[in-house]
Motif scaffolding. Structure first.
Motif, PDB file in Angstrom:
ATOM      1  N   ASP A 399       0.951  -1.267  -0.101  1.00  0.00           N
ATOM      2  CA  ASP A 399       0.019  -0.099  -0.139  1.00  0.00           C
ATOM      3  C   ASP A 399       0.972   1.337   0.106  1.00  0.00           C
ATOM      4  N   THR A 418      -4.714   1.234  -1.611  1.00  0.00           N
ATOM      5  CA  THR A 418      -4.537   0.185  -2.104  1.00  0.00           C
ATOM      6  C   THR A 418      -4.736  -0.036  -3.602  1.00  0.00           C
ATOM      7  N   ASP A 419      -3.704  -0.262  -4.195  1.00  0.00           N
ATOM      8  CA  ASP A 419      -3.881  -0.356  -5.872  1.00  0.00           C
ATOM      9  C   ASP A 419      -4.681   1.294  -6.398  1.00  0.00           C
TER      10      ASP A 419
END
Length: 571
Positions: A399, A418-419
């Protein structure tokens, strides 16, 4: 080859059957002649390791001087070498340690991972599995649906034919709810699979710890997966369907018929927390060196007119830097400039971090973006609305944590991505009060600790604020009482593999070292530091300190070296 028949067998190249092959692929376990090496590497060259045949038979032989055995370990290059290599120009001025001691040190790292997995990570997964296994199984869910269906039928039989459509709709809803069974199955299967992988890693580590001196190659090839396993699975909650009948009123037929609570599975990303031991209680903790020393001084293109700010380790041999200009620079340990990345107008970097994939992430305060540099290509990963980013770090789970101020300078928060999707916001304590100062005079720096705590250097507040993974305040550090002229105003912050927190104190030319619970351990103030600003630590716990005015990056050894760990300490 079967050792009972080797005298009758002739080794042959796996591809062309040429006898007496000179090469061997350590990954595929294939014998190859020199002519077939290129063909073997043609599909996926990065996934093969072709070595001379003699190195396969005798793995401790030097790969450069094939007749020499690797008796030393070069600490700067981090690889086994022979005596002849040690006297070469390539290793001139490097520090060496005996292979036995180096192997013992590396096994200590393996032992730390083993104990962490056995004592903390695996038991936590078993605890989670016990909770999940108490959830309803498929037959319970189907029985619940059957009973609910029967209740709806019974209630529906008492009503007029005009409500048949409502009954049909509710049955359909129940049928759709049964699809959640697969979600629950998948979660249980994933959990079982991960436990199996952790158990295998533990078994592999135990095997590696038993490796002999002559088989050290396998030990040095070890790649830790602890960071992957410490990213715990999402927490599930299950609510079963329940039909609640109502007395029928003709004018409100649908409302009076009853309601059906949904069968759902809730997912809470940070529902579980993993408690790891403090650095002091770790059985393989390396003590801090009583005399921190400068290992290398890296001269950069920065200086008094173009101040140097952040530094971030790409690996143990290269560092990324950024300063007052719009150029990101990658340097070697010897000060060689490998790469320069010029950012777009209005996109001047504010802070940098190397991601788990080896890309460079940086915040651009003035155009409200978080950017990713892949090779030499820069792309905007996150564009903020109403917020200005400054401090950034990459976590063990992949993250990004970003500290940011509101455009009107009235709020400060830390956001987890996250992403590149926002997953968590950390802003207030349990009483609804701000965790961080809201002044925008100085930027905040951020780092994730080994125990997944989030450490924020808040210069305006003259404090370091540490919260746990869920965002709850653990402690605040405001400096250690000492006879200094300037008050504590922290800038750069980083953490090491033992959970220790290192903080740059620019005005007092020193580094503060705390344990993971906020206890002051010591200063680093005797290495000639001049305006320390940015900090980062490599995988061997070497500290890199950027000096804003001099433009130098100093590599400092503040933990005992591989060799010193096994030597009596000076009183």
């Amino acid at each position: 080859m079967d050792p009972r028949t080797w005298a009758q067998d002739v080794l042959r190249c796996r591809l062309c059957e040429t006898p007496s092959p000179q090469m061997y692929c350590d990954i595929c376990n294939l014998y190859l002649c020199k002519a077939c090496v290129e063909e073997h590497l043609s599909d996926r060259p990065n996934e093969h390791s072709v070595i001379p045949f003699l190195n396969h038979l005798f793995p401790n032989l030097c790969r450069i001087h094939s007749s020499k055995e690797c008796e030393l370990f070069c600490e700067q290059c981090e690889k086994p070498i022979c005596v002849k290599c040690a006297s070469s120009k390539e290793h001139s001025g490097h520090g060496y340690v005996g292979m036995v001691k180096a192997l013992d040190s590396q096994k200590a790292v393996l032992n730390r991972d083993l104990q962490e997995l056995e004592k903390f990570v695996l038991p936590k997964y078993h605890e989670i599995a016990k909770i999940v296994n108490n959830f309803p199984v498929e037959k319970d869910i189907k029985e619940n649906i059957r009973k609910s269906t029967a209740a709806i039928d019974k209630h529906g039989d008492e009503l007029h034919r005009e409500i048949d459509n409502i009954i049909k709709q509710m049955k359909s809803d129940l049928d759709k709810m049964s699809q959640n069974i697969e979600v629950l199955k998948k979660h249980k299967n994933n959990l079982t699979s991960t436990i199996s992988e952790i158990t295998k890693s533990i078994a592999d580590l135990k095997k590696l710890l038993k490796c002999s001196y002559t088989d050290s190659t396998r030990v040095f090839a070890y790649k830790s997966r602890n960071a992957e396993f410490k990213r715990l699975p999402p927490k599930l909650t299950v609510s079963l369907a329940e039909f609640s009948p109502q007395v029928i009123q003709p004018e409100q037929l649908h409302k009076q018929f009853g309601s059906l609570s949904a069968f759902s599975i809730g997912i809470e990303e940070h529902g579980y927390t993993l408690e790891l031991p403090s650095a002091e209680s770790s059985p393989v903790h390396k003590p801090i060196n009583d005399e921190p020393r400068i290992i290398t001084v890296i001269k950069t293109d920065y200086g008094a007119k173009n101040k140097l700010y952040s530094v971030s380790c790409l690996n143990n041999k290269e560092i990324w830097t950024h300063g007052h200009d719009k150029i990101l620079r990658l340097y070697s340990m010897y000060g060689t400039l490998f790469k320069s990345i010029k950012t777009k107008p209005g996109n001047r970097p504010q802070d940098i971090a190397v991601t788990g994939e080896g890309d460079l992430a940086y915040t651009a305060y003035w155009d409200n973006t978080v950017n990713i540099v892949k090779n030499t290509q820069t792309q905007i990963a996150i564009r903020l609305q109403g917020w200005k980013p400054h401090g950034i770090c990459s976590t063990s789970s992949g993250d990004l944590l970003v500290a940011m101020d509101s455009v009107d300078d009235t709020e400060t928060k830390v956001v987890r991505y996250t992403d590149f999707t926002e997953k968590q916001t950390i802003q207030f304590n349990d009483k609804g009060q701000p965790l961080f100062s809201t002044s925008n005079r100085y930027y905040k720096h951020i780092s994730e600790n080994r125990n997944l705590d989030i450490c924020v250097s808040d210069r305006d507040a003259r404090a370091v604020v540490v919260v746990n993974q869920a965002g709850n305040l653990r402690f605040t550090y405001t400096g250690y009482p000492s006879a200094t002229k300037e008050s504590f105003r922290p800038v750069g912050i980083t953490t090491d593999s033992h959970g220790q927190i290192l903080i740059a104190d620019r005005e007092n030319n020193r580094i503060h070292i705390l344990d993971q619970d906020g206890k002051f351990l010591r200063y680093i103030d005797d290495c000639g530091l001049d305006g320390p600003y940015g900090l980062c630590v490599d995988t061997r716990n070497n500290l890199f300190v950027s000096e804003s005015d001099t433009g130098k990056v100093k590599k400092i050894g503040y933990m005992l070296t591989n060799c010193e760990q096994f030597m009596p300490q000076r009183k």
